[in-house]
Design an enzyme around this catalytic site. Structure first.
Site, PDB file in Angstrom:
ATOM      1  N   HIS A  40      26.315  16.149   6.423  1.00 37.83           N
ATOM      2  CA  HIS A  40      26.357  16.938   5.177  1.00 37.83           C
ATOM      3  C   HIS A  40      27.321  15.811   4.190  1.00 37.83           C
ATOM      4  CE1 HIS A  40      26.570  19.770   2.285  1.00 37.83           C
ATOM      5  NE2 HIS A  40      28.061  19.485   2.294  1.00 37.83           N
ATOM      6  N   LEU A  48       0.950 -15.926   7.288  1.00 36.72           N
ATOM      7  CA  LEU A  48       1.119 -14.696   8.248  1.00 36.72           C
ATOM      8  C   LEU A  48       1.255 -13.747   7.760  1.00 36.72           C
ATOM      9  CD1 LEU A  48       2.945 -17.018  10.937  1.00 36.72           C
ATOM     10  CD2 LEU A  48       0.546 -16.556  11.017  1.00 36.72           C
ATOM     11  N   GLY A  49       1.015 -12.402   8.300  1.00 39.34           N
ATOM     12  CA  GLY A  49       1.594 -11.421   7.632  1.00 39.34           C
ATOM     13  C   GLY A  49       0.230 -10.073   7.401  1.00 39.34           C
ATOM     14  N   GLY A  50      -0.749 -10.886   7.288  1.00 36.26           N
ATOM     15  CA  GLY A  50      -2.012  -9.731   6.918  1.00 36.26           C
ATOM     16  C   GLY A  50      -2.150  -8.839   5.741  1.00 36.26           C
ATOM     17  N   LYS A  98      -6.946 -16.491   9.639  1.00 40.47           N
ATOM     18  CA  LYS A  98      -7.954 -17.200   8.847  1.00 40.47           C
ATOM     19  C   LYS A  98      -7.283 -17.553   7.491  1.00 40.47           C
ATOM     20  CE  LYS A  98      -9.911 -12.915   6.643  1.00 40.47           C
ATOM     21  NZ  LYS A  98      -9.114 -12.895   5.425  1.00 40.47           N
ATOM     22  N   VAL A 128     -18.513  10.309  -7.984  1.00 38.84           N
ATOM     23  CA  VAL A 128     -18.490   9.184  -8.777  1.00 38.84           C
ATOM     24  C   VAL A 128     -20.306   8.548  -8.824  1.00 38.84           C
ATOM     25  CG1 VAL A 128     -18.217   6.760  -9.279  1.00 38.84           C
ATOM     26  CG2 VAL A 128     -16.075   8.441  -9.128  1.00 38.84           C
ATOM     27  N   GLY A 179     -11.324 -17.101  13.753  1.00 37.16           N
ATOM     28  CA  GLY A 179     -11.348 -17.190  15.055  1.00 37.16           C
ATOM     29  C   GLY A 179     -12.451 -16.189  15.405  1.00 37.16           C
TER      30      GLY A 179
HETATM   31  P1  FAD Z   1      -4.125  -6.419   8.991  1.00 37.96           P
HETATM   32  O1  FAD Z   1      -2.914  -6.217   8.199  1.00 37.96           O
HETATM   33  O2  FAD Z   1      -5.396  -6.312   8.116  1.00 37.96           O
HETATM   34  O3  FAD Z   1      -4.209  -7.804   9.558  1.00 37.96           O
HETATM   35  C1  FAD Z   1      -5.420  -8.683   9.947  1.00 37.96           C
HETATM   36  C2  FAD Z   1      -5.076 -10.132   9.732  1.00 37.96           C
HETATM   37  O4  FAD Z   1      -6.529 -10.666  10.515  1.00 37.96           O
HETATM   38  C3  FAD Z   1      -5.274 -10.742   8.198  1.00 37.96           C
HETATM   39  O5  FAD Z   1      -4.289 -11.551   8.307  1.00 37.96           O
HETATM   40  C4  FAD Z   1      -6.697 -11.343   8.357  1.00 37.96           C
HETATM   41  O6  FAD Z   1      -6.608 -12.464   7.416  1.00 37.96           O
HETATM   42  C5  FAD Z   1      -6.798 -11.857   9.644  1.00 37.96           C
HETATM   43  N1  FAD Z   1      -8.227 -12.124  10.186  1.00 37.96           N
HETATM   44  C6  FAD Z   1      -9.488 -11.276   9.876  1.00 37.96           C
HETATM   45  N2  FAD Z   1     -10.455 -11.716  10.500  1.00 37.96           N
HETATM   46  C7  FAD Z   1     -10.211 -12.955  11.070  1.00 37.96           C
HETATM   47  C8  FAD Z   1     -10.588 -14.126  11.892  1.00 37.96           C
HETATM   48  N3  FAD Z   1     -12.126 -13.863  12.074  1.00 37.96           N
HETATM   49  N4  FAD Z   1      -9.985 -15.253  12.139  1.00 37.96           N
HETATM   50  C9  FAD Z   1      -8.699 -15.205  11.784  1.00 37.96           C
HETATM   51  N5  FAD Z   1      -7.941 -14.077  11.182  1.00 37.96           N
HETATM   52  C10 FAD Z   1      -8.470 -13.253  10.843  1.00 37.96           C
HETATM   53  N6  FAD Z   1       0.481   1.234   6.277  1.00 37.96           N
HETATM   54  C11 FAD Z   1       1.698   1.602   6.380  1.00 37.96           C
HETATM   55  O7  FAD Z   1       2.180   1.904   7.587  1.00 37.96           O
HETATM   56  N7  FAD Z   1       2.597   1.869   5.471  1.00 37.96           N
HETATM   57  C12 FAD Z   1       2.351   1.579   4.022  1.00 37.96           C
HETATM   58  O8  FAD Z   1       3.132   1.546   3.187  1.00 37.96           O
HETATM   59  C13 FAD Z   1       1.019   0.906   4.028  1.00 37.96           C
HETATM   60  N8  FAD Z   1       0.602   0.725   2.687  1.00 37.96           N
HETATM   61  C14 FAD Z   1      -0.591   0.437   2.449  1.00 37.96           C
HETATM   62  C15 FAD Z   1      -0.934   0.149   1.002  1.00 37.96           C
HETATM   63  C16 FAD Z   1      -2.322  -0.518   0.608  1.00 37.96           C
HETATM   64  C17 FAD Z   1      -2.342  -0.971  -0.913  1.00 37.96           C
HETATM   65  C18 FAD Z   1      -3.145  -0.880   1.757  1.00 37.96           C
HETATM   66  C19 FAD Z   1      -4.431  -1.461   1.581  1.00 37.96           C
HETATM   67  C20 FAD Z   1      -2.831  -0.602   3.090  1.00 37.96           C
HETATM   68  C21 FAD Z   1      -1.555  -0.042   3.193  1.00 37.96           C
HETATM   69  N9  FAD Z   1      -1.204   0.472   4.697  1.00 37.96           N
HETATM   70  C22 FAD Z   1       0.265   0.712   4.946  1.00 37.96           C
HETATM   71  C23 FAD Z   1      -2.083  -0.047   5.723  1.00 37.96           C
HETATM   72  C24 FAD Z   1      -1.852  -1.204   6.569  1.00 37.96           C
HETATM   73  O9  FAD Z   1      -1.589  -2.400   5.585  1.00 37.96           O
HETATM   74  C25 FAD Z   1      -2.459  -1.447   7.605  1.00 37.96           C
HETATM   75  O10 FAD Z   1      -2.776  -0.269   8.418  1.00 37.96           O
HETATM   76  C26 FAD Z   1      -2.105  -2.401   8.368  1.00 37.96           C
HETATM   77  O11 FAD Z   1      -2.068  -3.774   7.826  1.00 37.96           O
HETATM   78  C27 FAD Z   1      -3.154  -2.866   9.464  1.00 37.96           C
HETATM   79  O12 FAD Z   1      -2.687  -3.930  10.388  1.00 37.96           O
HETATM   80  P2  FAD Z   1      -3.692  -4.887  11.208  1.00 37.96           P
HETATM   81  O13 FAD Z   1      -2.830  -5.708  12.022  1.00 37.96           O
HETATM   82  O14 FAD Z   1      -4.852  -4.230  11.804  1.00 37.96           O
HETATM   83  O15 FAD Z   1      -4.598  -5.640   9.887  1.00 37.96           O
END
Ligand code: FAD
Length: 466
Positions: free
Chosen positions: A445, A38-40, A34, A237, A115
């Site tokens: 070490h 890329l990269g989430g 969306k 809270v 999607g």
């Molecule tokens: P996401 O990374 O959330 O990606 C999902 C993607 O789907 C997004 O790009 C979104 O835009 C897309 N999307 C959603 N709905 C739709 C749709 N209907 N159509 C098209 N695209 C869509 N984890 C670690 O392992 N190490 C860390 O150090 C760490 N630090 C973090 C720090 C913070 C502040 C946060 C919030 C999270 C952290 N995490 C960490 C957790 C990690 O970011 C998530 O577990 C991980 O990103 C999950 O991956 P995912 O692919 O499931 O989803």
């Protein structure tokens, strides 16, 4: 209608990794994302930007101790805008890297598009109000999660923030209240305290990082308090009200009395909810479990050929590496490869606050509750020579083992490089190693890692260095 072997919705560490591996295994793959990049969550508002700031905080801590290391540093200043710029540059570089990997691996990238599952083997793609459809043999949901708020607390993005907005602050706030002391909460508390903010953590449960071993929680609380982070446990809270100076947070303290605290900014870090709205789940037989998607050990849902991975999945640790591994296993199944199911208990946790935490397997309490006769050992970093060289003596490694045969059940580290050295017990638990196997392992070490060797030996009272 365009035809694919696999269409993945979402390009986070779950979706993009699965897409590349699927393509390597010969599946014609498309990713619908969306966002325009890329990269989430992980790359844009999660793992990577927070770790950039944590690294900067670590450097700053070391610069402040320059004299101890034999340097004279004058006029040390934090240049926050320049840190923001470095963070953005790193994120952009890696988002470009994923796009390049997609191109190289012939993964079709459909960005800026929503999607949704239209029916079995059909994914609707909506862009600028226009809807088209993709035909696919397999579909994978990898839509991730977003920050939850508290009932009645509205995230305004200016004073009351989530992980998204706090990464965009134009200056370091004078004071910050962090609601929630999971990984996200303690990482931001650590960053902003190092850069000079007055930080208070409000946690509803009786300890910080409540998913970790109890000794780790106690050690982190001690270290945070030493840094000047205030911690209010068992504090619930009730409201957050904005005012001209920031906000007032009202909460019930551990005695049940109402209390309040004022702060310039408030970070709500009370967990993440799965992004499953409007993705067409209702057009499938997939089942939900407390709002998360239920999957089998290979990430398949109750709808044949529909897989779900990452933060939207029930019972999975919400971690990037868990999402990636689930994706790799799932596409292995689709490609007919001999893959093992993902073992959720063998997934390491890494929390990058200062001191860092790395853990794997059962906590002492969980091991006892599971009926094991348990023996534990502990080795403090105080006795590790590399920790002395780094000037980082806080913390310890705790090993939880089964008493009779020495089966490794869990390892919990807090201290220097804890998120790196947890790699060894992660492999050890995966290979079902025993204390004897680990005692026979040669550790280089001087390394921080060799503290693991001492920790394994400490269970049987055979530590050399302490
Ligand atoms: P996401 O990374 O959330 O990606 C999902 C993607 O789907 C997004 O790009 C979104 O835009 C897309 N999307 C959603 N709905 C739709 C749709 N209907 N159509 C098209 N695209 C869509 N984890 C670690 O392992 N190490 C860390 O150090 C760490 N630090 C973090 C720090 C913070 C502040 C946060 C919030 C999270 C952290 N995490 C960490 C957790 C990690 O970011 C998530 O577990 C991980 O990103 C999950 O991956 P995912 O692919 O499931 O989803």
């Amino acid at each position: 209608m365009a035809k694919y072997d696999l269409v993945i919705i979402g390009s986070g560490p779950g979706g993009y990794v699965a897409a590349i591996r699927a393509s390597q295994w010969g599946l014609k793959t498309a990713v619908v994302e969306k966002d325009p990049f890329l990269g989430g969550t992980c790359l844009h508002v999660g793992c990577i930007p927070t770790k950039v700031f944590l690294h900067h905080a670590d450097l700053y801590d070391n610069f402040k101790r320059a004299e101890e290391f034999g340097f004279e540093v004058k006029g040390l200043k934090v240049n926050w805008p320049s840190m923001l710029a470095r963070k953005d540059k790193i994120v952009k570089k890696h988002a470009g890297g994923i796009a390049a990997l997609f191109k190289k691996n012939k993964v079709e990238s459909i960005t800026g598009s929503w999607g949704r599952i239209a029916g079995p083997g059909r994914v609707a793609v909506e862009k600028d109000g226009k809807v088209s459809e993709l035909e696919t043999t397999y579909t994978m949901l990898a839509t991730g999660s977003e920050a939850r708020s508290l009932p009645g607390v509205e995230i305004d993005g200016n004073t009351i923030l989530t992980n998204r907005e706090i990464l965009l602050l134009e200056s370091i706030p004078k004071s910050l209240v962090v609601v929630g002391s999971g990984a996200v909460g303690v990482e931001f508390a650590s960053i902003f305290r190092t850069f000079g903010a007055e930080v208070t953590i409000l946690e509803m449960l009786p300890r910080v990082v409540p998913l970790e071993d109890e000794d780790i929680s106690a050690e982190l609380a001690k270290a945070f308090q030493k840094k000047g982070i205030r911690i209010q446990l068992e504090s619930v809270v009730e409201s957050v009200n904005k005012n001209a100076q920031g906000a007032t947070i009202t909460y019930k303290d551990r005695t049940g009395k109402s209390a309040s605290i004022a702060a310039e900014k408030v970070l709500i870090a009370v967990g993440r909810r799965p992004l499953i709205d409007n993705i067409g789940i209702e057009n499938t037989k997939a089942k939900l479990e407390r709002g998360f998607v239920h999957t089998d050990a290979y990430s398949e849902t109750a709808e044949p050929r529909l897989y779900a991975i990452g933060d939207i999945v029930a019972g999975l640790p919400q971690l990037a590496h868990a999402a990636s591994m689930e994706g790799i296993i799932a596409v292995g199944r689709m490609a007919g490869k001999d893959v093992q199911p993902f073992d959720r208990k063998r997934c390491p946790n890494a929390t990058y606050c200062e001191p860092q935490i790395g853990s794997i397997g059962l906590t002492e309490k969980q091991a006892r509750e599971a009926g094991f006769e348990v023996k534990t050992g502990k080795f403090p970093f105080l006795a590790n020579s590399k920790a002395s060289i780094l000037g980082q003596h806080e913390g310890f490694i705790k090993v939880v083992a089964e008493a009779k045969y020495g089966e490794l059940l869990g390892v919990h580290a807090i201290g220097p490089l804890a998120t790196e050295i947890i790699a060894e017990p992660t492999s050890a638990l995966g290979l079902e190693a025993t204390l004897d196997d680990m005692a026979a392992t040669v550790h280089a070490h001087p390394t921080v890692w060799e503290a693991m060797g001492d920790a394994f030996n400490s269970v049987r009272g055979l530590t050399i260095n302490y």
